[in-house]
Structures are given as structure tokens and as C-alpha cells.
Design a protein around this motif. Structure first.
Motif, PDB file in Angstrom:
ATOM      1  N   GLY A 125       0.799  -1.285  -0.155  1.00 18.10           N
ATOM      2  CA  GLY A 125      -0.055   0.165  -0.032  1.00 18.10           C
ATOM      3  C   GLY A 125       0.889   1.312  -0.042  1.00 18.10           C
ATOM      4  N   ALA A 126       2.162   1.125  -0.076  1.00 19.53           N
ATOM      5  CA  ALA A 126       2.850   2.521  -0.168  1.00 19.53           C
ATOM      6  C   ALA A 126       2.769   3.223  -1.358  1.00 19.53           C
ATOM      7  CB  ALA A 126       4.609   1.890  -0.359  1.00 19.53           C
ATOM      8  N   ARG A 127       2.195   2.845  -2.365  1.00 18.68           N
ATOM      9  CA  ARG A 127       1.839   3.517  -3.567  1.00 18.68           C
ATOM     10  C   ARG A 127       0.506   3.033  -3.991  1.00 18.68           C
ATOM     11  NH1 ARG A 127       5.976   4.318  -8.559  1.00 18.68           N
ATOM     12  NH2 ARG A 127       6.773   5.508  -6.858  1.00 18.68           N
ATOM     13  N   GLY A 128      -0.668   3.616  -3.879  1.00 21.90           N
ATOM     14  CA  GLY A 128      -1.987   3.279  -3.836  1.00 21.90           C
ATOM     15  C   GLY A 128      -2.691   4.117  -5.055  1.00 21.90           C
ATOM     16  N   LEU A 129      -3.886   4.005  -4.924  1.00 19.38           N
ATOM     17  CA  LEU A 129      -4.758   4.713  -6.021  1.00 19.38           C
ATOM     18  C   LEU A 129      -4.509   6.424  -5.941  1.00 19.38           C
ATOM     19  CD1 LEU A 129      -8.155   2.946  -5.415  1.00 19.38           C
ATOM     20  CD2 LEU A 129      -6.164   2.730  -7.323  1.00 19.38           C
ATOM     21  N   GLY A 130      -4.518   6.790  -7.051  1.00 21.98           N
ATOM     22  CA  GLY A 130      -4.192   8.232  -7.330  1.00 21.98           C
ATOM     23  C   GLY A 130      -2.635   8.528  -7.423  1.00 21.98           C
ATOM     24  N   GLU A 131      -1.723   7.620  -7.092  1.00 19.50           N
ATOM     25  CA  GLU A 131      -0.483   7.605  -7.052  1.00 19.50           C
ATOM     26  C   GLU A 131       0.332   7.058  -8.545  1.00 19.50           C
ATOM     27  OE1 GLU A 131       1.025   8.215  -2.883  1.00 19.50           O
ATOM     28  OE2 GLU A 131       0.182   6.302  -3.208  1.00 19.50           O
ATOM     29  N   ALA A 176     -10.866   3.117 -12.816  1.00 24.49           N
ATOM     30  CA  ALA A 176     -12.303   2.648 -12.216  1.00 24.49           C
ATOM     31  C   ALA A 176     -12.744   3.957 -11.050  1.00 24.49           C
ATOM     32  CB  ALA A 176     -12.551   1.276 -11.956  1.00 24.49           C
ATOM     33  N   TRP A 177     -11.751   3.666 -10.091  1.00 27.91           N
ATOM     34  CA  TRP A 177     -11.832   4.758  -8.774  1.00 27.91           C
ATOM     35  C   TRP A 177     -12.119   6.246  -9.244  1.00 27.91           C
ATOM     36  CZ3 TRP A 177      -7.901   7.970  -6.797  1.00 27.91           C
ATOM     37  CH2 TRP A 177      -8.148   8.354  -5.439  1.00 27.91           C
ATOM     38  N   ARG A 178     -11.327   6.679 -10.158  1.00 30.95           N
ATOM     39  CA  ARG A 178     -11.372   8.178 -10.262  1.00 30.95           C
ATOM     40  C   ARG A 178     -12.851   8.198 -11.249  1.00 30.95           C
ATOM     41  NH1 ARG A 178      -5.228   9.744 -12.321  1.00 30.95           N
ATOM     42  NH2 ARG A 178      -4.572  10.330 -10.329  1.00 30.95           N
TER      43      ARG A 178
END
Length: 271
Positions: free
Chosen positions: A105-111, A152-154
């Protein structure tokens, strides 16, 4: 129809990655290692002007030759430049990292950033190896998976279907569980696929779960995002891979609306 039939329908265009500029040899070597088992050749070009980047990529006149301290990686298709990314961008998004950044999780959605040269390898069939057979090859697929989930999240709408082989991967990988928790909180219809095991995913996530023990469940890895309304959300995307041997993947990614819709329909009706 099968997942393999989608792979068989994808070709291997004549692609190459040309390293233009003064990249340190280790960076060129890392890029070459990443695509060592694919039909994508990595080569050097001392002058961007020789590739006519101004004309083929629509760069500002005179910008074809990068500064002496800059290095550009150019994707060639049949010898013609079709995309370019700074080596620094490829280093930050792919070459300098490992899968732990995603699984923890160090690099997640939005990154997640997808360099243009990787995006434009869409609809190219690739053979990529996982650790310990190779260090960076499979990471290309991990990056694409997370990028599609981020789409999908965005969008905050549409349907996402993802196959994990073993559903317990959602429990074992904290970062992956966090991503699907974010997707579940968004207005995305999430479906997850995998072989039944001791996963506690049903207790953690409010998603639709599909289980099976057939070959496509055991060997298939896909992430398919189908927008709710392609007219207003033109961001369909899909990754499909099959594990043909232990830690060896045969796969491709695509942003083609028809191909994505066909994959989504197959997963919805056949798995």
C-alpha cells in the motif's frame, strides 16, 4: 470462446524501445532486462533527430534533441516513433521499484503514473516472468493492473472485474485489500474471481465474489474496467494474462472499447 482465445487474437507488432540521450548504462540495462523475454527490442540511438520526433510525435519544433543531461525512451512501431517518455519517468514508475510498493500500500490509488511508452504497448502480446526468474518483468503487469483499478476509482462508476487466481491474495496483500476497499466505497460494481480458499475477503469487502476450480480460475489474471457510459466516460481498459508455466505470464493490455467489452461479457457470463 475462452480467455486464451482473447490472447490468440492479439498480435505482436514490430516494436522497439530506443534510448535517446545520455542514460547511464545501468538504466539501459534495467530497461532491456524488463523486456528481455518479449518481442520488444531495446536499442540505443545517439540522436533523437534521426528519429524525427518533431514530425512523428508532434513535438515543438527544434525539441527533438533532448538536453545533454536528459534521456528519452522512444517507442517505435515498424521503425516509426509513436510515443516517448522521459527515462526519469520510467525509472520512477517501473525500474526503481518492486511489487512491495503495491502489495503493502505504499503506492496506492491516485499515485499511479503510466508512461506513454507503456500505454502505447497496448494490444501487444508479451511474455513476462515473475520473481525469482526476473526482477522487473512482472512489475509491468502489476503496474497496469493498478492503473486500471485507478481508472475505475477515479470514474466512480462502471464495472470492474478482477481475477486473483487465489482469493486469499486479497488478505495477504494489504495494499491490494486497501485498493479494493476504496473501490468498494466508490460507486463501482466490483466483481472478484479466484479459487476458493481460506480467504476472509467476504468479511472485509462488500463485493460480488465468483469462485471456481477450473483452469481459467487457477491460471487467469485479469482486471477489466467497463465504464457505465462509454460516451461520457471513455476510459475502458483491460489486462489479461495466463500463467503458462510457474511464474511465467502470457498477456496483454488494451484500451480498445470493443475488446474490453468482449472480455467483460465473457467474464460476466462464462466465469
Amino acid at each position: 470462446m475462452s480467455l486464451r482465445s482473447f490472447l490468440e487474437d492479439v498480435g505482436s507488432p514490430d516494436h522497439a524501445l530506443a534510448v535517446v540521450g545520455d542514460a547511464a548504462e545501468p538504466l539501459k540495462g534495467m530497461l532491456a532486462e524488463t523486456f528481455a523475454e518479449t518481442p520488444v527490442e531495446v536499442e540505443s540511438s545517439e540522436s533523437a533527430a534521426a528519429l524525427d520526433l518533431d514530425r512523428d510525435l508532434g513535438l515543438e519544433s527544434g525539441s527533438g534533441s533532448p538536453p545533454a543531461d536528459d534521456t528519452v525512451v522512444v517507442l517505435l512501431e515498424d521503425g516509426t516513433p509513436v510515443a516517448a517518455s522521459a527515462m526519469d519517468e520510467l525509472y520512477d514508475s517501473l525500474l526503481a521499484i518492486n511489487s512491495d510498493l503495491f502489495t503493502t500500500g505504499a503506492r496506492g490509488l491516485g499515485e499511479i503514473e503510466l508512461p506513454d511508452v507503456l500505454a502505447n504497448l497496448a494490444d501487444t502480446r508479451l511474455r513476462l516472468r515473475g520473481y525469482p526468474l526476473a526482477h522487473n518483468e512482472k512489475l509491468v503487469l502489476v503496474l497496469l493492473s493498478r492503473y486500471i483499478e485507478q481508472r475505475a476509482w477515479r470514474a466512480d462508476s462502471g464495472t470492474l472485474r478482477a481475477a486473483f487466481q487465489h482469493l486469499s491474495r486479497l488478505d495477504d496483500e494489504i495494499g491490494t485489500l486497501e485498493v479494493y476497499a476504496e473501490l468498494e466505497r466508490a460507486a463501482v460494481d466490483v466483481h472478484v474471481y479466484g479459487t476458493p480458499d481460506e480467504s476472509g475477503v467476504t468479511d472485509e469487502l462488500d463485493v460480488t465474489i465468483h469462485t471456481g476450480t477450473g483452469e481459467e480460475y487457477r491460471n487467469g489474471w485479469f482486471v477489466v474496467y467497463d465504464p457505465a457510459d462509454p460516451a461520457t466516460d471513455p476510459d475502458p481498459a483491460a489486462l489479461l494474462c495466463l500463467e503458462t508455466e510457474p511464474r511465467i505470464w502470457d498477456g496483454f493490455w488494451t484500451f480498445d472499447p470493443e475488446r474490453v467489452a468482449a472480455l467483460e461479457a465473457y467474464a460476466a457470463t462464462e466465469l
